[in-house]
Design an enzyme around this catalytic site. Structure first.
Site, PDB file in Angstrom:
ATOM      1  N   ARG A 153      -8.387  -8.004 -41.082  1.00 23.91           N
ATOM      2  CA  ARG A 153      -9.693  -8.656 -40.870  1.00 23.91           C
ATOM      3  C   ARG A 153     -10.650  -8.334 -42.012  1.00 23.91           C
ATOM      4  O   ARG A 153     -11.443  -9.166 -42.437  1.00 23.91           O
ATOM      5  CB  ARG A 153     -10.277  -8.240 -39.516  1.00 23.91           C
ATOM      6  CG  ARG A 153      -9.530  -8.846 -38.341  1.00 23.91           C
ATOM      7  CD  ARG A 153     -10.001  -8.274 -37.022  1.00 23.91           C
ATOM      8  NE  ARG A 153     -11.390  -8.644 -36.746  1.00 23.91           N
ATOM      9  CZ  ARG A 153     -12.104  -8.065 -35.767  1.00 23.91           C
ATOM     10  NH1 ARG A 153     -11.556  -7.097 -35.040  1.00 23.91           N
ATOM     11  NH2 ARG A 153     -13.346  -8.444 -35.536  1.00 23.91           N
ATOM     12  N   HIS A 196     -21.909  -3.075 -33.066  1.00 24.33           N
ATOM     13  CA  HIS A 196     -20.487  -2.806 -32.846  1.00 24.33           C
ATOM     14  C   HIS A 196     -19.804  -2.326 -34.110  1.00 24.33           C
ATOM     15  O   HIS A 196     -18.575  -2.356 -34.210  1.00 24.33           O
ATOM     16  CB  HIS A 196     -19.778  -4.067 -32.325  1.00 24.33           C
ATOM     17  CG  HIS A 196     -20.178  -4.428 -30.925  1.00 24.33           C
ATOM     18  ND1 HIS A 196     -19.913  -5.655 -30.383  1.00 24.33           N
ATOM     19  CD2 HIS A 196     -20.831  -3.734 -29.963  1.00 24.33           C
ATOM     20  CE1 HIS A 196     -20.370  -5.697 -29.128  1.00 24.33           C
ATOM     21  NE2 HIS A 196     -20.941  -4.542 -28.860  1.00 24.33           N
ATOM     22  N   GLY A 222     -24.413 -17.815 -30.714  1.00 22.19           N
ATOM     23  CA  GLY A 222     -22.967 -17.736 -30.926  1.00 22.19           C
ATOM     24  C   GLY A 222     -22.278 -16.608 -30.208  1.00 22.19           C
ATOM     25  O   GLY A 222     -21.371 -15.975 -30.755  1.00 22.19           O
TER      26      GLY A 222
HETATM   27  C1  BV8 Z   1     -20.026   0.564 -23.493  1.00 20.41           C
HETATM   28  C2  BV8 Z   1     -15.162  -4.266 -31.643  1.00 20.41           C
HETATM   29  C3  BV8 Z   1     -21.060   2.487 -22.528  1.00 20.41           C
HETATM   30  C4  BV8 Z   1     -15.124  -4.569 -33.059  1.00 20.41           C
HETATM   31  C5  BV8 Z   1     -16.111  -5.159 -29.641  1.00 20.41           C
HETATM   32  C6  BV8 Z   1     -14.531  -0.537 -18.055  1.00 20.41           C
HETATM   33  C7  BV8 Z   1     -14.305   0.567 -18.874  1.00 20.41           C
HETATM   34  C8  BV8 Z   1     -15.078   0.801 -20.030  1.00 20.41           C
HETATM   35  C9  BV8 Z   1     -16.105  -0.083 -20.358  1.00 20.41           C
HETATM   36  C10 BV8 Z   1     -16.305  -1.173 -19.536  1.00 20.41           C
HETATM   37  C11 BV8 Z   1     -15.553  -1.406 -18.391  1.00 20.41           C
HETATM   38  N1  BV8 Z   1     -15.995  -2.551 -17.813  1.00 20.41           N
HETATM   39  C12 BV8 Z   1     -17.020  -3.062 -18.544  1.00 20.41           C
HETATM   40  C13 BV8 Z   1     -17.202  -2.228 -19.588  1.00 20.41           C
HETATM   41  C14 BV8 Z   1     -18.188  -2.366 -20.630  1.00 20.41           C
HETATM   42  C15 BV8 Z   1     -17.478  -3.024 -21.813  1.00 20.41           C
HETATM   43  C16 BV8 Z   1     -17.441  -4.514 -21.545  1.00 20.41           C
HETATM   44  O1  BV8 Z   1     -18.467  -5.167 -21.619  1.00 20.41           O
HETATM   45  N2  BV8 Z   1     -16.248  -5.051 -21.230  1.00 20.41           N
HETATM   46  C17 BV8 Z   1     -16.172  -6.470 -20.961  1.00 20.41           C
HETATM   47  C18 BV8 Z   1     -14.874  -7.025 -21.519  1.00 20.41           C
HETATM   48  C19 BV8 Z   1     -16.318  -6.679 -19.451  1.00 20.41           C
HETATM   49  N3  BV8 Z   1     -18.302  -2.706 -22.954  1.00 20.41           N
HETATM   50  C20 BV8 Z   1     -18.034  -1.606 -23.670  1.00 20.41           C
HETATM   51  O2  BV8 Z   1     -17.081  -0.889 -23.521  1.00 20.41           O
HETATM   52  C21 BV8 Z   1     -19.087  -1.297 -24.717  1.00 20.41           C
HETATM   53  N4  BV8 Z   1     -19.446   0.091 -24.606  1.00 20.41           N
HETATM   54  O3  BV8 Z   1     -20.305  -0.109 -22.532  1.00 20.41           O
HETATM   55  O4  BV8 Z   1     -20.277   1.933 -23.588  1.00 20.41           O
HETATM   56  C22 BV8 Z   1     -22.431   2.596 -23.035  1.00 20.41           C
HETATM   57  C23 BV8 Z   1     -23.328   1.539 -22.845  1.00 20.41           C
HETATM   58  C24 BV8 Z   1     -24.628   1.671 -23.300  1.00 20.41           C
HETATM   59  C25 BV8 Z   1     -25.013   2.846 -23.946  1.00 20.41           C
HETATM   60  C26 BV8 Z   1     -24.083   3.892 -24.126  1.00 20.41           C
HETATM   61  C27 BV8 Z   1     -22.790   3.768 -23.674  1.00 20.41           C
HETATM   62  C28 BV8 Z   1     -18.537  -1.516 -26.109  1.00 20.41           C
HETATM   63  C29 BV8 Z   1     -18.368  -2.999 -26.337  1.00 20.41           C
HETATM   64  C30 BV8 Z   1     -17.967  -3.244 -27.806  1.00 20.41           C
HETATM   65  C31 BV8 Z   1     -16.515  -3.581 -27.862  1.00 20.41           C
HETATM   66  N5  BV8 Z   1     -16.174  -3.946 -29.220  1.00 20.41           N
HETATM   67  N6  BV8 Z   1     -15.721  -5.387 -30.877  1.00 20.41           N
HETATM   68  C32 BV8 Z   1     -14.275  -5.771 -33.269  1.00 20.41           C
HETATM   69  O5  BV8 Z   1     -13.045  -5.638 -33.176  1.00 20.41           O
HETATM   70  O6  BV8 Z   1     -14.867  -6.816 -33.536  1.00 20.41           O
HETATM   71  S1  BV8 Z   1     -16.546  -6.436 -28.610  1.00 20.41           S
HETATM   72  C33 BV8 Z   1     -16.163  -7.942 -29.244  1.00 20.41           C
HETATM   73  O7  BV8 Z   1     -16.689  -8.886 -28.280  1.00 20.41           O
HETATM   74  C34 BV8 Z   1     -16.862  -8.251 -30.526  1.00 20.41           C
HETATM   75  O8  BV8 Z   1     -17.762  -7.257 -30.957  1.00 20.41           O
HETATM   76  C35 BV8 Z   1     -17.652  -9.497 -30.158  1.00 20.41           C
HETATM   77  O9  BV8 Z   1     -18.773  -9.657 -30.890  1.00 20.41           O
HETATM   78  C36 BV8 Z   1     -17.952  -9.203 -28.749  1.00 20.41           C
HETATM   79  C37 BV8 Z   1     -18.531 -10.332 -27.955  1.00 20.41           C
HETATM   80  O10 BV8 Z   1     -17.786 -11.486 -28.246  1.00 20.41           O
HETATM   81  P1  BV8 Z   1     -18.588 -12.721 -28.890  1.00 20.41           P
HETATM   82  O11 BV8 Z   1     -19.178 -12.288 -30.162  1.00 20.41           O
HETATM   83  O12 BV8 Z   1     -19.494 -13.303 -27.861  1.00 20.41           O
HETATM   84  O13 BV8 Z   1     -17.394 -13.703 -29.224  1.00 20.41           O
HETATM   85  P2  BV8 Z   1     -16.635 -14.642 -28.193  1.00 20.41           P
HETATM   86  O14 BV8 Z   1     -15.389 -15.105 -28.872  1.00 20.41           O
HETATM   87  O15 BV8 Z   1     -16.553 -13.965 -26.869  1.00 20.41           O
HETATM   88  O16 BV8 Z   1     -17.624 -15.896 -28.008  1.00 20.41           O
HETATM   89  C38 BV8 Z   1     -17.894 -16.719 -29.130  1.00 20.41           C
HETATM   90  C39 BV8 Z   1     -19.024 -17.652 -28.707  1.00 20.41           C
HETATM   91  O17 BV8 Z   1     -19.381 -18.444 -29.847  1.00 20.41           O
HETATM   92  C40 BV8 Z   1     -18.610 -18.628 -27.620  1.00 20.41           C
HETATM   93  O18 BV8 Z   1     -19.655 -18.693 -26.652  1.00 20.41           O
HETATM   94  C41 BV8 Z   1     -18.483 -19.969 -28.340  1.00 20.41           C
HETATM   95  O19 BV8 Z   1     -18.888 -21.065 -27.524  1.00 20.41           O
HETATM   96  C42 BV8 Z   1     -19.451 -19.800 -29.478  1.00 20.41           C
HETATM   97  N7  BV8 Z   1     -19.092 -20.585 -30.675  1.00 20.41           N
HETATM   98  C43 BV8 Z   1     -17.852 -20.856 -31.169  1.00 20.41           C
HETATM   99  N8  BV8 Z   1     -17.974 -21.607 -32.286  1.00 20.41           N
HETATM  100  C44 BV8 Z   1     -19.298 -21.802 -32.502  1.00 20.41           C
HETATM  101  C45 BV8 Z   1     -20.016 -21.142 -31.483  1.00 20.41           C
HETATM  102  N9  BV8 Z   1     -21.359 -21.168 -31.410  1.00 20.41           N
HETATM  103  C46 BV8 Z   1     -22.015 -21.852 -32.374  1.00 20.41           C
HETATM  104  N10 BV8 Z   1     -21.403 -22.497 -33.380  1.00 20.41           N
HETATM  105  C47 BV8 Z   1     -20.053 -22.492 -33.477  1.00 20.41           C
HETATM  106  N11 BV8 Z   1     -19.460 -23.146 -34.499  1.00 20.41           N
END
Ligand code: BV8
Length: 233
Positions: A59, A109, A175
């Site tokens: 990446r 992130h 996005g």
């Molecule tokens: C945390 C890493 C505590 C780098 C990423 C059980 C156990 C442990 C944790 C959890 C749990 N259950 C829930 C959680 C919390 C968890 C979480 O949210 N899980 C989800 C799956 C339910 N979160 C965590 O663990 C976070 N940490 O909670 O720690 C804490 C909290 C607060 C304070 C202290 C401690 C850590 C989360 C970070 C994970 N790392 N990435 C990498 O490899 O990139 S996340 C990953 O998803 C990316 O960072 C990405 O940015 C992120 C979100 O995705 P999006 O960016 O939204 O991308 P996606 O593909 O989903 O969507 C794209 C969008 O764009 C779509 O809507 C589409 O329509 C649109 N689009 C497409 N094309 C276009 C467009 N829009 C406009 N124009 C276009 N052309």
């Protein structure tokens, strides 16, 4: 100038999609090709470091083949007008906001072009492969990992982000699918604190019903249009 005094913008993978960087959850996205558990968790890294380092090396290398798009450039223009009354928070680990001209970018992130040493915990600017286990520039140990926030790890700069959300009178999400927390919860916080909330996304996201206003279309069209309207206001 627009009638907003303090803006927080949150971007996700969708703002880089038209530059050619895969999103995560769209059709053909990264999470269709790789299991989150295997490549974006500390457990996955402990289990198979070569798989994870190879995933992030690929990446990082791919950044050389992509360019910032009109949406990144429009946000940089907005920053030049709003200066320190604008905080750009990105979930993205690419460097396209910076290459599009944004200066003050909060990578909650982490970033592909940074390496974290698990021995001395130093972060170093880095754009070379990690799979070859290069020595940490500070302590020389061969223990560099991608400086990105995996699932289950704490995002960076949360206090700075929360302070900016408390201050802002406009919160714009661009996005992002609103699937990952705590980022997906920012709009609710901003709204509760009285900010106006706007979503600019290709299509409705999980959070769309929460926003006061949502505009759907490709970022390279809806973002420059919104920035021009705001600056003309
Ligand atoms: C945390 C890493 C505590 C780098 C990423 C059980 C156990 C442990 C944790 C959890 C749990 N259950 C829930 C959680 C919390 C968890 C979480 O949210 N899980 C989800 C799956 C339910 N979160 C965590 O663990 C976070 N940490 O909670 O720690 C804490 C909290 C607060 C304070 C202290 C401690 C850590 C989360 C970070 C994970 N790392 N990435 C990498 O490899 O990139 S996340 C990953 O998803 C990316 O960072 C990405 O940015 C992120 C979100 O995705 P999006 O960016 O939204 O991308 P996606 O593909 O989903 O969507 C794209 C969008 O764009 C779509 O809507 C589409 O329509 C649109 N689009 C497409 N094309 C276009 C467009 N829009 C406009 N124009 C276009 N052309």
């Amino acid at each position: 100038m627009a009638d907003f005094n303090s803006i927080v913008i949150l971007t996700g993978a969708g703002i880089s999609a038209e530059s050619g960087i895969d999103t995560f959850r769209d059709h053909g996205g990264l999470w269709e090709k790789h299991s989150i558990e295997d490549v974006a968790t500390p457990q996955g890294f402990a289990r198979d470091p070569d798989l994870v380092l190879g995933f992030y090396d690929a990446r990082c290398a791919a950044l050389a083949n992509v360019e910032p798009n009109a949406a990144h450039i429009a946000l940089a223009k907005l920053e030049r007008e709003f200066a320190d009354s604008l905080l750009l928070v990105t979930q993205n680990v690419d460097d396209l906001h910076e290459r599009g001209g944004s200066i003050n970018v909060c990578h909650m992130h982490g970033q592909l072009k940074s390496a974290l040493c698990t021995s001395c915990e130093t972060r170093s600017a880095w754009d070379a492969p990690l799979s070859s286990r290069p020595p940490c520039p500070v302590c020389q140990a061969p223990t560099l990992r991608p400086d990105v926030v995996w699932f289950g790890e704490a995002p960076y700069q949360m206090r700075r982000i929360e302070e900016a959300i408390m201050e802002c009178d406009l919160f714009v999400s661009i996005g992002t699918s609103g699937a990952v927390y705590p980022a997906a919860g920012f709009v609710q916080q901003a709204k509760r604190l009285g900010a106006r909330t706007l979503e600019l996304n290709l299509e409705p996201s999980e959070g769309t019903p929460i926003f006061h206003e949502a505009r759907h279309g490709p970022a390279t069209q809806v973002v420059p249009q919104w920035v021009d309207e705001l600056l003309a206001g």
